[in-house]
Design a protein around this motif. Structure first.
Motif, short mmCIF file in Angstrom:
data_model
loop_
_atom_site.label_atom_id
_atom_site.label_comp_id
_atom_site.label_asym_id
_atom_site.label_seq_id
_atom_site.Cartn_x
_atom_site.Cartn_y
_atom_site.Cartn_z
N ALA A 178 0.85 -1.20 0.00
CA ALA A 178 0.00 0.00 0.00
C ALA A 178 0.88 1.24 0.00
CB ALA A 178 -0.92 0.01 1.22
N ASN A 179 0.49 2.22 -0.80
CA ASN A 179 1.26 3.46 -0.90
C ASN A 179 0.94 4.38 0.27
OD1 ASN A 179 2.99 5.33 -1.94
ND2 ASN A 179 1.59 6.12 -3.49
N VAL A 180 1.39 3.97 1.45
CA VAL A 180 1.15 4.69 2.70
C VAL A 180 2.50 4.90 3.38
CG1 VAL A 180 -0.03 4.68 4.93
CG2 VAL A 180 -1.12 3.61 2.94
N ASP A 181 2.80 6.14 3.71
CA ASP A 181 4.10 6.47 4.29
C ASP A 181 4.08 6.25 5.80
OD1 ASP A 181 6.68 7.31 4.55
OD2 ASP A 181 6.19 9.46 4.51
N MET A 182 3.92 4.99 6.19
CA MET A 182 3.98 4.60 7.60
C MET A 182 4.88 3.38 7.73
SD MET A 182 -0.01 4.89 8.79
CE MET A 182 0.36 4.14 10.38
N ILE A 183 5.65 3.32 8.80
CA ILE A 183 6.49 2.15 9.04
C ILE A 183 5.62 1.11 9.72
CG2 ILE A 183 8.62 1.30 10.11
CD1 ILE A 183 9.66 4.15 10.10
N ASN A 184 4.91 0.36 8.90
CA ASN A 184 3.95 -0.58 9.46
C ASN A 184 3.57 -1.62 8.42
OD1 ASN A 184 2.25 -1.71 11.33
ND2 ASN A 184 0.91 0.06 11.55
N ILE A 195 1.68 -4.46 3.29
CA ILE A 195 2.95 -3.86 3.67
C ILE A 195 2.90 -2.40 3.26
CG2 ILE A 195 5.46 -3.99 3.43
CD1 ILE A 195 4.98 -6.81 2.15
N PHE A 196 3.09 -1.50 4.20
CA PHE A 196 3.08 -0.08 3.87
C PHE A 196 4.42 0.32 3.27
CE2 PHE A 196 -0.26 1.12 7.32
CZ PHE A 196 -1.21 0.42 6.61
N ASP A 197 4.36 1.22 2.30
CA ASP A 197 5.57 1.63 1.60
C ASP A 197 6.59 2.24 2.55
OD1 ASP A 197 7.03 2.05 -0.93
OD2 ASP A 197 6.75 4.18 -0.48
N GLY A 198 6.12 2.90 3.61
CA GLY A 198 7.05 3.47 4.58
C GLY A 198 7.94 2.42 5.21
N LEU A 199 7.41 1.24 5.44
CA LEU A 199 8.20 0.14 5.99
C LEU A 199 9.24 -0.33 4.97
CD1 LEU A 199 8.81 -2.08 8.09
CD2 LEU A 199 6.95 -3.41 7.07
N LEU A 200 8.82 -0.45 3.71
CA LEU A 200 9.76 -0.88 2.67
C LEU A 200 10.94 0.08 2.54
CD1 LEU A 200 7.28 -2.06 -0.11
CD2 LEU A 200 8.91 -3.50 1.14
N GLN A 201 10.65 1.38 2.68
CA GLN A 201 11.72 2.36 2.53
C GLN A 201 12.69 2.33 3.71
OE1 GLN A 201 11.93 3.61 -0.47
NE2 GLN A 201 9.97 2.58 -0.85
N GLU A 216 2.94 -10.96 10.31
CA GLU A 216 1.56 -10.62 9.95
C GLU A 216 0.80 -11.83 9.43
OE1 GLU A 216 0.29 -7.88 10.82
OE2 GLU A 216 2.17 -6.92 11.38
N ILE A 217 1.50 -12.70 8.69
CA ILE A 217 0.86 -13.95 8.25
C ILE A 217 0.47 -14.79 9.46
CG2 ILE A 217 1.21 -16.10 6.99
CD1 ILE A 217 2.98 -14.54 5.04
N GLY A 218 1.30 -14.73 10.52
CA GLY A 218 0.98 -15.44 11.76
C GLY A 218 -0.33 -14.96 12.36
N HIS A 219 -0.55 -13.64 12.31
CA HIS A 219 -1.83 -13.12 12.80
C HIS A 219 -2.99 -13.68 11.99
CE1 HIS A 219 -0.40 -10.45 15.85
NE2 HIS A 219 0.22 -9.62 15.04
N TYR A 290 16.01 -1.66 15.85
CA TYR A 290 15.69 -0.31 15.35
C TYR A 290 14.51 0.27 16.13
CZ TYR A 290 13.47 3.11 12.23
OH TYR A 290 12.87 4.23 11.72
N LEU A 291 13.46 -0.56 16.34
CA LEU A 291 12.31 -0.09 17.11
C LEU A 291 12.71 0.27 18.53
CD1 LEU A 291 9.40 -2.50 16.06
CD2 LEU A 291 9.90 -0.21 15.21
N LYS A 292 13.59 -0.52 19.10
CA LYS A 292 14.05 -0.25 20.47
C LYS A 292 14.77 1.09 20.53
CE LYS A 292 17.74 -2.28 21.89
NZ LYS A 292 18.70 -3.33 22.29
N ASP A 293 15.64 1.35 19.56
CA ASP A 293 16.38 2.61 19.53
C ASP A 293 15.45 3.80 19.31
OD1 ASP A 293 18.65 1.14 19.91
OD2 ASP A 293 19.23 1.13 17.79
N GLU A 294 14.41 3.59 18.47
CA GLU A 294 13.48 4.68 18.19
C GLU A 294 12.62 5.01 19.40
OE1 GLU A 294 12.79 6.63 15.25
OE2 GLU A 294 14.86 5.95 15.02
N SER A 295 12.25 3.98 20.18
CA SER A 295 11.38 4.20 21.33
C SER A 295 12.15 4.66 22.55
CB SER A 295 10.60 2.92 21.66
OG SER A 295 11.50 1.88 21.99
N GLY A 296 13.47 4.56 22.51
CA GLY A 296 14.27 4.97 23.65
C GLY A 296 14.32 3.87 24.70
N ASP A 297 15.00 4.15 25.78
CA ASP A 297 15.13 3.18 26.86
C ASP A 297 13.90 3.26 27.75
OD1 ASP A 297 17.64 2.37 26.00
OD2 ASP A 297 18.64 3.98 27.12
#
Length: 356
Positions: A178-184, A195-201, A216-219, A290-297
């Motif tokens: 999907a052409n959506v600029d979200m990391i998701n 798969i959102f394009d933001g995640l691919l980028q 996501e397939i697991g869900h 990467y998610l851990k670093d983005e969310s901080g400690d």
């Protein structure tokens, strides 16, 4: 001998619009005698009176036999008579009868039971929703995206290859971009995964993407989507209204939280499928790093209240799944991964989703 009481008052007899003023006489019996200044008399049984709480002349008395009658005291009512007169409802009939503390405790208990039902029922009810219903719901959500799904021959081929590797038995799973600029990435009803394009980028390798897609397939495989949808629907009703956008919006689903157990089940499915496909789980571990670093400690206790397990926990689980010395194959070639990243850019018919 009971002393007769005379209380100043005014009243409407229910037969005419004329206001009568005078005295209400009471001698301790079951009847009030209304004596107007002009000498007109009217008898009213105390048991026939109703306290008026709303509307015209709020706080006055009406009659069961005549709603047009109104009696309003302008003087002080003796205590003995006040105890005989009907009183208003302070909180409501059953609450006044039960008492506020007991009523509050009962309400809290009922609320707790309802919330428990809403939170637990979807676990067994979700998998019992007919697959045909769920598929129609997912198709409707995909339709809401309009022309925002990205396709190129190279990207479609690369995505089909990745899904075949991760989920060889895929009759119920459909994956798109999907052409959506979200990391998701989201799993929708009916076996739809986007798969959102933001995640691919943001993804640095196809291996990193593979773990997320397998998650996501697991869900989808565990029917977590319908469970979360039913839970969110039930909570929205309990909290005062139904979110009309939830049933049709991709982003309503994306904003919903699965339980921590569901997230761990999807992670376990992802690791199992990566192992079966000989794709290294190290890439997925790097994604959670990467998610851990983005969310901080964050303090460790946050993991007990968050809908997802902590990124550090998930990173560790995927790193521990790496078999030392094993030679893994890449999830896709560099050219195939690039084709996925360029799918939305090179699809001439796609539109970009805008939040504004």
């Amino acid at each position: 001998m009971f002393e007769r009481s005379e209380i100043p008052a005014f009243w409407y007899d229910g037969y005419s619009a004329r206001r009568h003023e005078g005295l209400v006489e009471w001698s301790g019996g079951d009847t009030l005698l209304l004596r107007a200044h002009d000498g007109e008399l009217m008898e009213v049984a105390i048991d026939d009176l109703i306290f008026v709480e709303r509307g015209v002349m709020d706080g006055s008395y009406s009659r069961k036999a005549d709603d047009g009658f109104r009696l309003s005291f302008t003087g002080t009512v003796p205590e003995d008579l006040a105890q005989r007169l009907p009183s208003g409802q302070k909180f409501g009939k059953w609450i006044d009868r039960l008492g506020l503390p007991k009523a509050a405790a009962l309400f809290a208990g009922i609320s707790a039971v309802l919330i428990a039902i809403v939170m637990t029922a979807p676990t067994w009810l979700g998998p019992r929703v007919p697959a045909s219903w769920e598929r129609k719901m997912g198709d409707a959500m995909i339709g809401d995206l309009g022309n925002r799904l990205c396709h190129t021959p190279q990207a479609d081929a690369a995505l089909a290859k990745l899904v075949d590797e991760l989920d060889p038995e895929r009759p119920v799973t459909r994956v798109g971009i999907a052409n959506v600029d979200m990391i998701n990435a989201v799993a929708l009803p009916g076996g739809q995964v986007l798969i959102f394009d933001g995640l691919l980028q943001e993804a640095e390798s196809a291996d990193e993407l593979a773990g997320v897609v397998a998650h996501e397939i697991g869900h989808v495989r565990e029917r977590h989507v319908m469970q979360a949808l039913l839970r969110q629907f039930g909570l929205s009703v309990l909290l005062g209204g139904i979110n009309s956008d939830l049933g049709s919006s991709i982003f309503g689903i994306a904003s919903m939280s699965y339980s921590r157990e569901a997230e761990r089940e999807a992670d376990a499915f992802s690791r199992k499928q990566l192992a079966a496909a000989d794709i290294s789980p190290a890439g997925t571990a790097e994604f959670f790093e990467y998610l851990k670093d983005e969310s901080g400690d964050s303090p460790e206790w946050v993991g007990w209240v968050a809908s997802h397990p902590m990124p550090a926990e998930r990173e560790e689980a995927f790193r521990n799944a790496v078999v030392k010395g094993k030679r893994y194959k890449p999830a896709l070639t560099d050219a195939e991964f690039t084709a996925l990243q360029e799918a939305c850019e090179k699809d001439p018919d796609t539109e970009e989703f805008s939040f504004f």
